[in-house]
Motif scaffolding. Structure first.
Motif, short mmCIF file in Angstrom:
data_model
loop_
_atom_site.label_atom_id
_atom_site.label_comp_id
_atom_site.label_asym_id
_atom_site.label_seq_id
_atom_site.Cartn_x
_atom_site.Cartn_y
_atom_site.Cartn_z
N ARG A 15 60.37 124.20 61.24
CA ARG A 15 61.26 123.83 62.29
C ARG A 15 60.97 123.92 63.74
NH1 ARG A 15 66.95 126.96 61.71
NH2 ARG A 15 66.90 125.61 60.02
N TRP A 16 60.21 124.92 64.27
CA TRP A 16 59.84 125.18 65.66
C TRP A 16 58.60 124.29 66.02
CZ3 TRP A 16 63.77 126.10 68.22
CH2 TRP A 16 64.63 126.94 67.94
N ALA A 19 60.40 120.86 66.59
CA ALA A 19 61.08 120.92 67.90
C ALA A 19 60.10 120.96 69.02
CB ALA A 19 62.00 122.22 68.09
N ALA A 23 59.63 118.44 71.98
CA ALA A 23 59.77 118.83 73.57
C ALA A 23 58.50 118.11 74.18
CB ALA A 23 59.92 120.19 73.46
N ALA A 152 66.51 119.81 77.22
CA ALA A 152 67.49 120.88 76.61
C ALA A 152 68.27 120.33 75.63
CB ALA A 152 68.38 121.25 77.92
N ALA A 153 68.48 118.98 75.73
CA ALA A 153 69.36 118.33 74.62
C ALA A 153 68.36 118.04 73.42
CB ALA A 153 70.00 117.02 75.16
N VAL A 155 65.40 119.49 72.36
CA VAL A 155 65.12 120.61 71.64
C VAL A 155 65.95 121.10 70.51
CG1 VAL A 155 64.12 123.09 71.56
CG2 VAL A 155 63.55 121.19 73.32
N PRO A 156 67.40 121.25 70.71
CA PRO A 156 68.07 121.67 69.63
C PRO A 156 68.32 120.53 68.68
CG PRO A 156 68.92 122.40 71.83
CD PRO A 156 67.83 121.42 72.17
N LEU A 157 68.44 119.29 69.22
CA LEU A 157 68.46 118.27 68.19
C LEU A 157 67.28 118.08 67.22
CD1 LEU A 157 70.20 115.29 70.27
CD2 LEU A 157 71.12 116.75 68.43
N ALA A 159 65.25 120.65 66.49
CA ALA A 159 65.30 121.83 65.75
C ALA A 159 66.48 121.64 64.71
CB ALA A 159 65.84 123.06 66.34
N TYR A 160 67.50 121.14 64.91
CA TYR A 160 68.59 120.81 63.71
C TYR A 160 67.81 119.89 62.63
CZ TYR A 160 72.82 119.10 61.47
OH TYR A 160 73.83 119.03 60.62
#
Length: 415
Positions: A15-16, A19, A23, A152-153, A155-157, A159-160
């Motif tokens: 996952r990371w 991400a 990024a 910032a938007a 990375v979470p997307l 990761a999801y």
């Protein structure tokens, strides 16, 4: 046998990693776009300043020649004029960049032209670019802020999205692990999407179907062969009884008994593989059952019972079968003394021979495979049957080698 450990995918790592890749990609794109926009805007500011200075010196020269006066911003032989513009050719207009900064003045673009005539002075106009460059710095700051917001938007997307991919891969991994552990009915089933993960899941399911068909065919063949051999072996044993007493009769009877034992073992394995066996549970004293099982083998073994009051709810016949096979295996393939220890719900059978071969410890017991020549001869069915009966009882059978030599079989009965 060592318990199967399900392969755990590196969920957080995958996952990371995705991400971090997203990024890094977003950062590279933001940097590339920012640098290109900055360079393009800076060049545009300079080009517009040069054009403005060029037009201004043209207008100022026209006014000076007609009226002899200077327009606002025009100067004659200014002290700050760059050296490259101090001696322009007559009639030519030239521009030069001046990077000096004095307070709010500069960087600038100069345009100069000789006035002609007897004095031949240089008329120059200076265009200050500091307001435009200040706007460029504000643009750079805005792009940095926008890039951080986008990052910032993103990375979470990312990761999801990576989490969704990891969950799908985890299903496939769990299915493969269950198949590897012996659950041939395990299937991943339909997965969302029509991508490589769905292809992998479908391939794993097809592999499980093919493997299941082959194993079922093999098990059915083993059961059929054992069943068909049972009748003629019984006839051979009856015929051996009709032979006159002597060495030939003893030898033939021993071989027929071995053959009958092999057939019975094959039938037992086929029933265990087919799931046709069901334990008949009863509460029994563990120490007494183990002692009786050791005595039935006819081999010498040192039995130590730590607690005579321990009772377990299990199938005593199958428990005797497991312990008897372990003791017989220790005598046939190991060396004396053979020690049997009962402590709590755990039964440990140890010999002092060469120990289990590494291949057996790695892959578990396999039928008709004894592992190593130094462990003696045999059909390799005793440990296979013991493992199958232990699974049927819900017990754990672990095979290890003692640090000081010898094979150790540890049977842990469920509570």
């Amino acid at each position: 046998m060592r318990p199967f450990h399900r392969l755990r995918p590196a969920r957080a790592s995958l996952r990371w990693k995705i991400a971090a890749l997203a990024a890094a990609t977003a950062c590279l794109v933001a940097i590339a776009v920012g640098v290109l926009v900055h360079l393009w805007t800076a060049q545009d500011i300079r080009d517009r300043a040069e054009q403005q200075a060029f037009n201004s010196v043209y207008s100022a020269m026209d006014v000076y020649r007609r009226t002899g006066t200077l327009t606002d911003g025009a100067e004659l032989d200014p002290a700050e004029l760059p050296a490259a513009l101090r001696h322009p050719a007559d009639g030519d207009r030239h521009t030069a960049y001046d990077g000096r900064v004095e307070g709010n003045l500069g960087p600038s673009v100069w345009a100069a032209q000789r006035t002609g005539g007897p004095d031949s002075r240089v008329l120059a106009v200076r265009v200050n670019m500091s307001p435009e460059l200040y706007g460029l710095r504000r643009l750079d700051g805005s792009m940095v802020v926008a890039s951080l917001v986008a990052l910032a938007a993103a990375v979470p997307l990312a990761a999801y999205g990576a989490g969704l991919l990891a969950r799908r891969l985890r299903r496939v991994s769990e299915t493969a692990g269950r198949i590897s552990a012996g659950d041939l009915d395990a299937r991943t089933g339909p997965t969302k999407g029509h991508d490589e993960v769905a292809d992998i899941a479908a391939t794993v399911d097809l592999m499980a179907d093919s493997l299941g068909r082959r194993l079922r065919t093999e098990r059915q063949f083993t059961a059929d062969v054992a069943h068909e051999l049972r009748t003629p072996v019984g006839g051979l044993l009856a015929a051996a009884d009709l032979l006159p007493p002597g060495e030939t009769e003893d030898l033939l009877r021993a071989r027929v008994r071995d053959l009958r034992g092999l057939v019975e073992d094959l039938l037992e394995i086929s029933r265990l593989d087919a799931g046709a066996e069901q334990p008949v549970r009863a509460r029994v004293p563990l120490g007494a059952v183990v002692s009786e099982a050791v005595a039935r083998t006819g081999y010498d073994a040192e039995v130590t019972v730590a607690d005579d009051d321990t009772t377990v709810e299990t199938d005593p016949r199958r428990l005797e079968r497991i312990v008897g096979n372990l003791v017989v295996n220790a005598h046939r393939h190991g060396d004396t003394p053979v020690q049997v220890t009962v402590e709590g719900r755990t039964v440990v059978v140890r010999d002092h021979g060469p120990g289990f071969p590494p291949d057996l410890l790695l892959h578990g017991p396999r039928r008709f495979h004894t592992g190593a020549a130094e462990r003696g001869s045999g059909h390799g069915l005793g440990l296979t049957i013991a493992l199958g009966q232990a699974r049927l009882l819900g017990a754990e059978l672990r095979l290890d080698n003692a640090p000081d030599g010898g094979a150790v079989a540890t049977l842990r009965l469920p509570a």
